[in-house]
Motif scaffolding. Structure first.
Motif, PDB file in Angstrom:
ATOM      1  N   UNK A  87     -51.003  52.902  -5.173  1.00 30.89           N
ATOM      2  CA  UNK A  87     -51.050  52.002  -6.326  1.00 30.89           C
ATOM      3  C   UNK A  87     -49.953  50.957  -6.185  1.00 30.89           C
ATOM      4  N   UNK A  88     -48.902  51.344  -5.488  1.00 34.60           N
ATOM      5  CA  UNK A  88     -47.791  50.412  -5.306  1.00 34.60           C
ATOM      6  C   UNK A  88     -48.179  49.380  -4.269  1.00 34.60           C
ATOM      7  N   UNK A  89     -47.991  48.114  -4.607  1.00 30.17           N
ATOM      8  CA  UNK A  89     -48.438  47.109  -3.634  1.00 30.17           C
ATOM      9  C   UNK A  89     -47.430  45.964  -3.528  1.00 30.17           C
ATOM     10  N   UNK A  90     -46.143  46.290  -3.615  1.00 32.92           N
ATOM     11  CA  UNK A  90     -45.153  45.217  -3.480  1.00 32.92           C
ATOM     12  C   UNK A  90     -45.147  44.715  -2.036  1.00 32.92           C
ATOM     13  N   UNK A  91     -44.901  43.431  -1.905  1.00 32.55           N
ATOM     14  CA  UNK A  91     -44.930  42.803  -0.580  1.00 32.55           C
ATOM     15  C   UNK A  91     -43.942  43.467   0.368  1.00 32.55           C
ATOM     16  N   UNK A  94     -45.400  46.761   1.610  1.00 34.31           N
ATOM     17  CA  UNK A  94     -46.517  46.551   2.552  1.00 34.31           C
ATOM     18  C   UNK A  94     -45.997  46.035   3.887  1.00 34.31           C
ATOM     19  N   UNK A  95     -45.136  45.030   3.848  1.00 36.91           N
ATOM     20  CA  UNK A  95     -44.592  44.476   5.097  1.00 36.91           C
ATOM     21  C   UNK A  95     -43.851  45.545   5.887  1.00 36.91           C
ATOM     22  N   UNK A  98     -46.230  48.164   7.419  1.00 40.34           N
ATOM     23  CA  UNK A  98     -47.014  47.554   8.507  1.00 40.34           C
ATOM     24  C   UNK A  98     -46.133  47.414   9.755  1.00 40.34           C
ATOM     25  N   UNK A  99     -44.887  47.023   9.531  1.00 45.70           N
ATOM     26  CA  UNK A  99     -43.970  46.868  10.664  1.00 45.70           C
ATOM     27  C   UNK A  99     -43.678  48.214  11.316  1.00 45.70           C
ATOM     28  N   UNK A 100     -43.748  49.284  10.522  1.00 45.41           N
ATOM     29  CA  UNK A 100     -43.468  50.614  11.071  1.00 45.41           C
ATOM     30  C   UNK A 100     -44.653  51.201  11.835  1.00 45.41           C
ATOM     31  N   UNK A 102     -48.270  50.999  10.465  1.00 45.70           N
ATOM     32  CA  UNK A 102     -49.545  51.148   9.750  1.00 45.70           C
ATOM     33  C   UNK A 102     -50.491  50.020  10.162  1.00 45.70           C
ATOM     34  N   UNK A 105     -53.802  48.507   4.527  1.00 40.17           N
ATOM     35  CA  UNK A 105     -53.290  48.935   3.226  1.00 40.17           C
ATOM     36  C   UNK A 105     -54.410  48.796   2.187  1.00 40.17           C
ATOM     37  N   UNK A 107     -55.226  49.356  -1.933  1.00 41.17           N
ATOM     38  CA  UNK A 107     -54.590  49.648  -3.216  1.00 41.17           C
ATOM     39  C   UNK A 107     -55.539  50.433  -4.119  1.00 41.17           C
TER      40      UNK A 107
END
Lengths: 124, 521
Positions: A87-91, A94-95, A98-100, A102, A105, A107
């Motif tokens: 539910x959490x979708x702060x930029x 997400x960034x 994704x960098x790690x 994933x 994403x 929501x």
């Protein structure tokens, strides 16, 4: 070709909802497994890698973001596609995830169409 | 109450309706139920008036807001709402849900705690999504707690609402299929808007000051504008006259040029016809001579076989050698399954055949090796580069592939199509309207997760036929060239092969020339 799926979420209800929505999206998985937290997910992945992992972000013991980093250290899971479901979708979140490592994403709340859109690129 | 609403408060009320609508839409889509949401009149409430509204049990989701709204607010469902929604998401039969509503016992609710929390979680997700798109400077909403039960005996402790406080309450009524309608709503404590109220006040003062200054300038500007408007009219007229004159001159020149060209083409055609006739005669003559020579050679073959093996056949033309090699190389290629997206069979045949396209003669030799056509100036990237960084590097270098590794040793290779399939389709300009943060985030994916590995490589002395065969079978369009120590010395792309074909000089390296890869959309 049929694929394998792992659903990681601390809520048993949400795991069932995700599984049902995946089925409704028409995506064909040969085998679907569930894990209630990050540690359990890692155990399952060490035992046998999967093609796609749907992973919650907020989980006790090991969060989804930590799990992504750990999965990417497993040599057999290099090709596993990781889609975060939250539910959490702060930029920033997400960034970071994704960098790690994933690959996508989703929501909450989600729809079968959303699963179709996000997962189908990894089904071939 | 409504008259004293600030800008952010009004926006929040409007967006709350959208958020409940999105929630209903998503739950409908997920569980195949019909849902309708109606907003009731928003009111100022206290704990005691809320106690009247939600007499029985309730589910209260505390939501922490950051950004334009700052603090904690609550999303509340009445007893019927939490039983219906939780029953739907765990897919209970409707009769079972109706029985639970009728009984309305604590036991019925206890078994559904997990599901009720998930309902709250999804509702907060809908709210965050709507506010992210609709409210400027919105940070994010996070569900911090879900209380299930009767919160009114100690609202401060249980749901964080002070007993003497006043709240803005926006009530909604939701109907799902044939279940009874239930109440829900959002409780906005005034503190959530405090931060923006102060900011709005300061902004209003500054705005008033600026408007006064602007009004003073307005008179002066109006005069200047009148003068300025007259000038462009004259300028425009002059410009149009010059343009018309120029257009007429260009048209006349083009006409004269076209006539001259047509005349020249007609002359060339006549000459070409004569040449072609002459050429056909010569070829016919040459064929007849060649047939005669073959007959004589066949007669001699039996006696001179050992001599032929020891000496190279210097009398053979390069074209005939190529024909032999092509035939040898073509055999295994026919057995192999061509992969989709690979170099077409036609191109391979073009190279293997001494003949070219109609009107063309490709002089490329099958003796051509990777080292003859490869590019030595290859683009390298890091496995930890993001998709965005890789795209920029590839665009700057104007190449379609990037090698990944260190000190000349390959870890992987990434192509523009790898990148295109990794990033969200909504990043394309045509979908810009629907672009969301999750789509932008795909640009942060690390190359190491999408690159192709292991990488198929070739040696500097790999023949062109072998390269084409490789490309056809594997579907790749770029093959790195490695030396004996597996260090990259260059790369061969389909564009290098095209360049070699078109240059008509197999021995000329295209190193340093930029292959024109299609742009990444």
């Amino acid at each position: 070709m049929a694929k394998t799926l792992l659903i990681v979420d601390d809520s048993a209800t949400m795991r069932k909802i995700v599984m049902r929505t995946v089925k409704m999206s028409g995506l064909d998985f040969d085998k679907t497994e569930e894990a209630g937290n990050g540690v359990e997910a890692l155990e399952k992945l060490v035992a046998g890698p999967v093609d796609i992992m749907l992973c919650d972000v907020n989980m006790p013991e090991m969060s989804g973001t930590e799990l992504v980093k750990e999965v990417r250290k497993l040599p057999d899971c290099e090709s596993t596609k990781i889609i975060m479901v939250s539910t959490e979708s702060s930029q920033e979140l997400i960034d970071g995830v994704m960098a790690d490592g994933a690959n996508g994403f989703i929501t909450k709340p989600f729809t079968p169409e959303k699963f179709q859109e996000k997962l189908s690129p990894f089904m071939n | 109450m409504a008259t004293s609403l600030t800008g952010v408060q009004s926006q929040a009320i409007g967006l709350s309706k959208d958020a409940f609508d999105v929630f209903c839409h998503d739950i409908s889509g997920m569980f195949g139920v019909g849902m309708e949401c109606k907003q009731q009149e928003n009111t100022a409430e206290t704990v005691s008036s809320l106690t009247e509204r939600f007499k029985k049990l309730a589910a209260v989701n505390s939501v922490k807001a950051e950004g334009a709204m700052d603090g904690t607010f609550q999303l509340i469902f009445d007893q019927e709402g939490l039983l219906i929604l939780s029953g739907i998401i765990v897919m209970l039969p409707s009769t079972n849900i109706l029985q639970r509503i009728k009984r309305g016992t604590v036991t019925d609710i206890d078994g559904m705690t997990d599901a009720i929390k998930e309902v709250g979680n999804m509702l907060v997700g809908s709210w965050d999504k709507v506010f992210r798109e609709g409210l400027e400077k919105h940070g994010h909403f996070v569900q911090t707690d879900t209380f299930i039960g009767n919160p009114w005996d100690d609202p401060q402790e249980k749901i964080g609402l002070g007993e003497d406080g006043e709240f803005l309450f926006i009530p909604y009524q939701i109907t799902i299929d044939s279940y009874p309608a239930f109440n829900c709503g959002v409780i906005f404590p005034g503190a959530v808007f405090d931060k923006t109220q102060t900011e709005e006040k300061i902004r209003a003062e500054v705005r008033a000051k600026l408007e006064a200054e602007a009004a003073e300038k307005a008179g002066l500007e109006a005069e200047e504008k009148t003068e300025a408007e007259e000038k462009p009219d004259l300028e425009a007229e002059m410009k149009a006259a010059i343009e018309a004159e120029e257009r007429a001159r260009i048209e006349a020149e083009m006409k004269a040029e076209a006539e001259a060209k047509m005349k020249a083409e007609a002359e060339t055609e006549t000459k070409s016809k004569a040449l072609a006739e002459r050429k056909a005669e010569t070829e016919k003559k040459a064929e007849a001579e060649a047939e005669a020579a073959t007959d004589i050679k066949a007669d001699d073959a039996g006696t001179t076989a050992s001599e032929d093996a020891a000496e190279p056949q210097q009398s053979e033309t390069p074209e005939s050698t190529e024909g032999t090699e092509a035939a040898e190389d073509a055999e295994p290629a026919e057995d192999a399954e061509p992969a989709a997206g690979a170099v077409s069979e036609t191109i391979q045949k073009m190279v293997e055949s001494p003949a070219g396209l109609p009107g063309e003669h490709f002089q490329i030799s099958l003796a051509t090796c990777a080292k003859d056509i490869m590019q030595t100036d290859v683009l390298w990237g890091n496995a930890d580069d993001s998709v965005q960084q890789a795209t920029e590097k590839m665009q700057q270098a104007d190449v379609g592939h990037m090698l990944v590794g260190t000190e000349g040793l390959l870890d992987g290779i990434v192509s523009r199509s790898d990148i295109a399939s990794a990033v969200s389709v909504y990043l394309k300009p045509m979908f810009a309207k629907w672009r969301r943060p999750t789509d932008d985030a795909t640009l942060q994916i690390r190359i190491k997760w999408i690159m192709t590995r292991p990488v198929q490589t070739i040696k500097p002395d790999t023949s062109l036929a072998e390269i084409l065969k490789n490309m056809r079978q594997s579907g790749v369009r770029c093959l790195p060239v490695v030396d004996q120590q597996d260090k990259v010395v260059g790369s061969v792309t389909v564009f290098d092969i095209f360049a070699a074909l078109l240059s008509g000089d197999s021995g000329t390296s295209t190193a340093g020339k930029t292959p024109q890869a299609p742009p990444l959309e």
